[in-house]
Design a protein around this motif. Structure first.
Motif, PDB file in Angstrom:
ATOM      1  N   GLN A 105       0.831  -1.204   0.000  1.00  0.00           N
ATOM      2  CA  GLN A 105       0.000   0.000   0.000  1.00  0.00           C
ATOM      3  C   GLN A 105       0.864   1.251   0.000  1.00  0.00           C
ATOM      4  OE1 GLN A 105      -2.220  -0.926   3.527  1.00  0.00           O
ATOM      5  NE2 GLN A 105      -4.033  -1.576   2.385  1.00  0.00           N
ATOM      6  N   LEU A 106       1.989   1.153   0.698  1.00  0.00           N
ATOM      7  CA  LEU A 106       2.880   2.305   0.815  1.00  0.00           C
ATOM      8  C   LEU A 106       3.612   2.564  -0.503  1.00  0.00           C
ATOM      9  CD1 LEU A 106       3.414   4.023   3.300  1.00  0.00           C
ATOM     10  CD2 LEU A 106       5.484   2.698   3.723  1.00  0.00           C
ATOM     11  N   GLY A 107       3.934   1.493  -1.199  1.00  0.00           N
ATOM     12  CA  GLY A 107       4.692   1.625  -2.437  1.00  0.00           C
ATOM     13  C   GLY A 107       6.184   1.566  -2.168  1.00  0.00           C
ATOM     14  N   ARG A 108       6.907   1.117  -3.210  1.00  0.00           N
ATOM     15  CA  ARG A 108       8.345   0.872  -3.028  1.00  0.00           C
ATOM     16  C   ARG A 108       9.102   2.120  -2.596  1.00  0.00           C
ATOM     17  NH1 ARG A 108      11.780  -3.443  -6.464  1.00  0.00           N
ATOM     18  NH2 ARG A 108      13.733  -3.245  -5.333  1.00  0.00           N
ATOM     19  N   GLY A 109       8.823   3.220  -3.261  1.00  0.00           N
ATOM     20  CA  GLY A 109       9.565   4.449  -2.970  1.00  0.00           C
ATOM     21  C   GLY A 109       9.374   4.916  -1.541  1.00  0.00           C
ATOM     22  N   LYS A 110       8.129   4.992  -1.133  1.00  0.00           N
ATOM     23  CA  LYS A 110       7.862   5.483   0.219  1.00  0.00           C
ATOM     24  C   LYS A 110       8.358   4.515   1.272  1.00  0.00           C
ATOM     25  CE  LYS A 110       4.103   8.705  -0.501  1.00  0.00           C
ATOM     26  NZ  LYS A 110       2.685   8.679  -0.897  1.00  0.00           N
ATOM     27  N   PHE A 111       8.251   3.232   0.925  1.00  0.00           N
ATOM     28  CA  PHE A 111       8.725   2.216   1.860  1.00  0.00           C
ATOM     29  C   PHE A 111      10.226   2.399   2.097  1.00  0.00           C
ATOM     30  CE2 PHE A 111      10.612  -1.933   2.766  1.00  0.00           C
ATOM     31  CZ  PHE A 111       9.851  -2.344   3.835  1.00  0.00           C
ATOM     32  N   LEU A 112      10.945   2.615   1.011  1.00  0.00           N
ATOM     33  CA  LEU A 112      12.394   2.772   1.152  1.00  0.00           C
ATOM     34  C   LEU A 112      12.743   4.044   1.924  1.00  0.00           C
ATOM     35  CD1 LEU A 112      13.645   1.445  -2.298  1.00  0.00           C
ATOM     36  CD2 LEU A 112      13.669   0.298  -0.072  1.00  0.00           C
ATOM     37  N   ASP A 113      11.932   5.076   1.754  1.00  0.00           N
ATOM     38  CA  ASP A 113      12.156   6.298   2.540  1.00  0.00           C
ATOM     39  C   ASP A 113      12.017   6.005   4.030  1.00  0.00           C
ATOM     40  OD1 ASP A 113      12.563   7.703   0.265  1.00  0.00           O
ATOM     41  OD2 ASP A 113      10.548   8.579   0.163  1.00  0.00           O
TER      42      ASP A 113
END
Length: 938
Positions: A105-113
RNA sequence: GGGCCGUUGGCGCAGUGGUAGCGCGCUCCCUUGACAUGGGAGAGGUCAUAGGUUCAAAUCCUAUACGGCCCACCA
């Protein structure tokens, strides 16, 4: 003035600050100068706080680093942390779960942030804890396995391996963790003995359904994917079955009977069902008999649920499917009217589980990146064989070597987000039909091939950024369809592989990458290869072996010459510490309560090579007391021996002493000091850190404090003795503190600061003062003579204690016995008087005085008149017991000395030793017997 | 199935050929002028078992038992 008791807290924070201010642990390459001593830290995972195992691991390293810095090496200890792949991602997923969000749900980019934030926080916790532990790390060199410099090394290595044909992509059976949603390498699977069942099922022959072949399985849900039944080629029972067609119960799928060597005729019925896509062995059987059997079916998906191929069971989680299938089988009868499910047995078998989440592993066929290991492993085998690489303790060499020899290809790719993204780019134009995407566009999720997505108007950038696509080659990639190693391919529609590398891939490069490799930096040239690696034996293969292989492959040298494998910190009963058992000890709590030095010393002195460490709070009380002991020892020296006087210029030096005029105790303690230093050096050279700690502990407490310091007290009022005693106290103490410094850095630093002027030194830190120079002077005779004195004292003390003589009561003693020994003792009678609390010690001119007790020691007899104090019954008991003991020893000596072959074959020295011993016991015996006799008369 | 390690006083451990040690715990005595987070004195072990080698075995060899670990993996 020092406080009465050692209070660690203030001392620790004081020196943490001072070391930091002085950048004490900084190291610079010193080509042509000092020899380097390098250790790279096993980078802790950024999964949370440090545990007792980290405390042990880093204590041992710090001991080594400080020790070698003291001995003049250019020591460099590189700090760092590991991104920790799956383990760390799991931590974050747990956090997200608590917030009610999934990473998807968060998405890869936001998750990595989010991950980056967490990492920052975690790193500072870890480095703070290492600092607190006293670790002399060169903090300016801090590295992270996923920072830019390390990424460079990873990309370089991957590309190089790819170009060399060692890294390849292929569709193979891998260990799949359904919970973590990723493939794992073989060593990341842990096998656990679990109770389960063995279900025996009858598969009917298609052309004659009343004939059956019975097979057994522990995993009935896989039967849906069966394509064959295998029997051993030489098994006569089934010779006529081979090639026949069977029919799979429940679904009616066709199966073939094949003959394969892998089958164990003795197990069960000797017939085994074959599920090519859900069992590694079956996969191999399939590869050998592909043409003889129907196409394999994947019935369990990557999500752990039954696939559409599972027909009626599609969509069920694997556990549910098992239950339902068993139930359905139970209700099923064969054409002969008998049940298809022949029997169900309780069965213990080992189940592969994920080393990160402990869930059962699902063997699944999937496309992954692999590395060919055989050729690289050979180099590591050679290095351990020819001695370029040594493992301590040596017992790990064989397992290490065996693992390398039997090495299998390494599955490098992981289907998670946290890690080094695989540096491979695919040409979207060429592979548009084979790249599957699942991408959100305008509120609609588009699933299909890339071409379909682009046709539907999804911008290419969206696909790339979304990062949820999958390259399905179905075979070999076409030339030019893929690029490796470039950060961002310069042109075209390039999509980076969505998978990340096994976290151990970057760990394997650690000793290289921390020094700027692949660049040949000054650091790299000076510090690499490193000196030693200190780590737990549980990651010998996972990490140590791989570093060796990488170092040898890329640089032709071992990344470290030695590896020290320590054990696991367990609880007192030998159980592994775990949250679920509730037996975890937090190093920070322990350090707060007992002090860091005590914690370190406890760990170091328990860490005998290769042994697990049984640890409980009471393991630390001894070391805590030891810290207090040396604190007070120093307090005595400063306040009482030196009387806090202004230090003389140059301090109190041993050089000024005339060795010939020293007293016995002086010569003895200097000799023992020297021997202790030798023992420490020898132990450290063999990485027996616990033995080194023990040697220092014993010397300082049992010899220096208990004997020399006590004796020194009587000389403090003697103007002639005072300078000698001062010099010895100061120098032996200062030197001992330096030797102890690697183990207990804080307290020794504090005490050194107070002592250094008296020792004639001015270094601002122990590490800058260097190790005590070996005296090179020993007097072995003094050690023997001191033994005579000590024994005499002990025997008199025992007499006092056993006869209940009040400790404060000064008593008189008369001695008699062997002339030579009396003469030897005479100059040191003062020692005996002082330590045994005698008011006088004189020759017994007229034999045993009346009303006296008797103490014997070696060939000496002491009479202690105790009129009014002595209880003769007690004395008789005491003497009788002592006589019995001596008689027993005497008998042993006699036996040996009447043994002709002993006299003939044993070395002369040994025979002489026994003779002397017999002499001594004889003397003791006769003296004791005479006393007992005269007591009997009185 | 293969391999490795361990079995020493109540507990945790040293000790690789020549009189069994340490720490903790236990008993007794002691606010002795560094330290009671201390000092002194004790109790407590046929070094898992059985053979063997050796003048001599906790120590070397062989076997067995028990415990632990690693690897392989058994349908």
């Amino acid at each position: 003035m020092l406080e009465k008791a050692y209070a660690p807290e203030a001392v620790e924070s004081k020196w943490i600050e001072a070391w930091k201010r002085a950048d004490l642990f900084h190291s610079e390459p010193d080509p042509g100068g000092k020899k380097s001593y390098t250790i790279v830290i096993p980078p802790p995972n950024v999964t949370g706080a440090l545990h007792m195992g980290h405390a042990l691991n880093n204590t041992l390293q710090d001991v080594l680093v400080r020790y070698h810095r003291l001995t003049g090496r250019e020591a460099c200890w590189v700090p760092g942390t590991d991104h920790g792949g799956i383990a760390t991602q799991n931590v974050m997923e747990k956090q997200l779960k608590a917030e009610g969000v999934t990473r998807q749900q968060l998405g890869r980019g936001k998750f990595l942030d989010r991950m980056q934030d967490w990492v920052r926080e975690c790193k500072s916790t870890i480095l703070g804890q290492l600092t607190r532990l006293g670790c002399g790390l060169d903090f300016g060199r801090e590295a992270f396995t996923m920072d830019e410099a390390r990424a460079k090394a990873v990309h370089y290595a991957f590309k190089k391996f790819y170009e060399e044909g060692l890294v390849y992509r292929g569709e193979r059976m891998v260990n799949w963790c359904v919970r973590c949603g990723t493939a794992l390498s073989d060593i990341e699977v842990e096998f656990e003995e679990k109770k389960g069942h063995l279900w025996h099922m009858r598969y009917p022959l298609k052309d004659d359904p009343k004939r059956f072949l019975t097979v057994a399985t522990t995993r009935p849900e896989t039967m849906l994917g069966d394509t064959a039944v295998a029997v051993h080629p030489k098994d006569e029972r089934y010779a006529d079955w081979v090639g026949k067609e069977l029919s799979l119960p429940l679904t009616g799928h066709a199966l073939t009977v094949v003959a394969d060597e892998h089958v164990d005729r003795a197990f069960g019925t000797g017939a085994v069902k074959v599920t090519p896509f859900h069992d590694p062995n079956d996969f191999e059987i399939w590869q050998r008999h592909e043409r003889e059997m129907p196409a394999p079916r994947q019935v369990i998906g990557l999500d752990g649920k039954m696939t559409d191929e599972a027909g009626a069971y599609a969509g069920l989680p694997r556990e549910e499917a098992r239950k339902k299938i068993v139930a359905d089988l139970e209700a099923l009868a064969g054409a002969d009217g008998e049940p298809i499910l022949e029997k169900t047995e309780a069965y213990k078998h080992s189940v592969g589980t994920c080393y990160r989440c402990n869930q059962p592993i699902e063997p699944l066929v999937s496309e992954q990146w692999f590395m060919k290991m055989e050729a690289v492993a050979e180099k590591a085998v050679a290095a351990v064989d020819d001695g370029r690489f040594t493992i301590y303790p040596e017992s790990w060499k064989k397992p290490y070597r065996d693992w390398l020899v039997n090495i299998r290809d390494w599955c490098l790719s992981r289907q998670i987000w946290w890690g080094h993204r695989i540096p491979v780019w695919y040409d979207a134009d060429i592979l548009a039909d084979r790249i599957r995407v699942s991408v959100e566009h305008g509120g609609v999720v588009v699933k299909g091939t890339l071409r379909e997505a682009l046709d539907a108007g999804v911008p290419f950038e969206t696909v790339r950024d979304a990062g949820r696509y999958r390259y399905e080659s179905g075979g070999k990639a076409a030339g030019g369809a893929l690029r490796v190693g470039a950060e961002i391919p310069e042109e075209g529609r390039w999509l980076q592989d969505q998978d990340v590398l096994d976290t151990w891939f970057s760990s394997a490069l650690w000793p290289l990458s921390v020094f700027g490799w692949p660049e040949k930096t000054e650091d790299f040239k000076f510090y690499y290869p490193t000196s030693v690696l200190v780590t737990g034996y549980e990651i010998l293969y996972l990490w140590v072996a791989r570093m060796q292989m990488m170092g040898l492959h890329f640089e032709g040298t071992v990344p470290f010459h030695h590896a020290v494998m320590h054990g696991i910190v367990r609880d007192k009963r030998g159980k592994k510490m775990s949250k679920s058992l509730g037996n975890v000890i937090d190093p920070l709590v322990v350090m707060d309560k007992y002090g860091t030095d005590a914690t370190r010393f406890a760990l170091a002195s328990l860490a005998y090579p290769g042994k697990d460490i049984p640890f409980a709070e009471d393991s630390i009380t001894g070391p805590r007391n030891f810290a207090n002991k040396i604190w007070n020892l120093t307090r005595f020296v400063l306040d009482y021996a030196l009387k806090n006087e202004t230090p003389p210029a140059g301090g109190y030096s041993l050089d000024s002493l005339d060795r010939g005029s020293l007293e016995l105790a002086d010569r003895w303690i200097l000799s023992r000091y020297e021997e202790t230093a030798e023992a420490v050096r020898a132990s450290m050279a063999g990485y027996n850190i616990a033995a080194a700690a023990d040697a220092l502990y014993g010397f300082l407490w049992d010899e220096f404090c208990d004997w020399y310091v006590e004796l020194s007290k009587s000389g403090l009022d003697d103007a002639a003795r005072l300078p000698v005693i001062r010099a010895i106290l100061v120098q032996v103490l200062t030197g001992s503190l330096k030797m102890l410094h690697p183990f207990m850095p804080y307290i020794t630093e504090e005490l050194y600061e107070n002592l250094r002027a008296y020792a004639g030194e001015s270094a601002d830190f122990v590490l800058r003062a260097g190790a005590p120079a070996p005296e090179g002077w020993k007097d072995p005779g003094s050690v023997a003579s001191m033994g005579v004195v000590m024994d005499a004292v002990r025997s008199l003390r025992a007499l006092r204690a056993q006869l209940n003589v009040p400790p404060a009561l000064k008593i008189k003693a008369f001695h008699s016995g062997d002339e030579a020994e009396l003469r030897a003792l005479a100059p040191h009678a003062g020692y005996v008087r002082h330590l045994a609390r005698l008011e006088a010690l004189e020759a017994a001119a007229n034999g045993r005085p009346a009303q006296s007790a008797t103490a014997v020691s070696r060939k000496l007899t002491f009479f202690v008149p105790l009129a009014g104090v002595i209880d003769f019954d007690r004395e008789r008991t005491r003497l009788t017991k002592e006589i019995a003991r001596v008689a027993k020893e005497l008998e042993k000596c006699r036996k040996q000395l009447t043994n002709a072959s002993f006299l003939e074959r044993a070395p002369v020295d040994e025979v002489d030793k026994i003779r002397a011993r017999q002499d001594e016991f004889e003397s003791m015996h006769s003296s004791l017997a005479a006393t007992l006799e005269s007591l009997g008369e009185s």
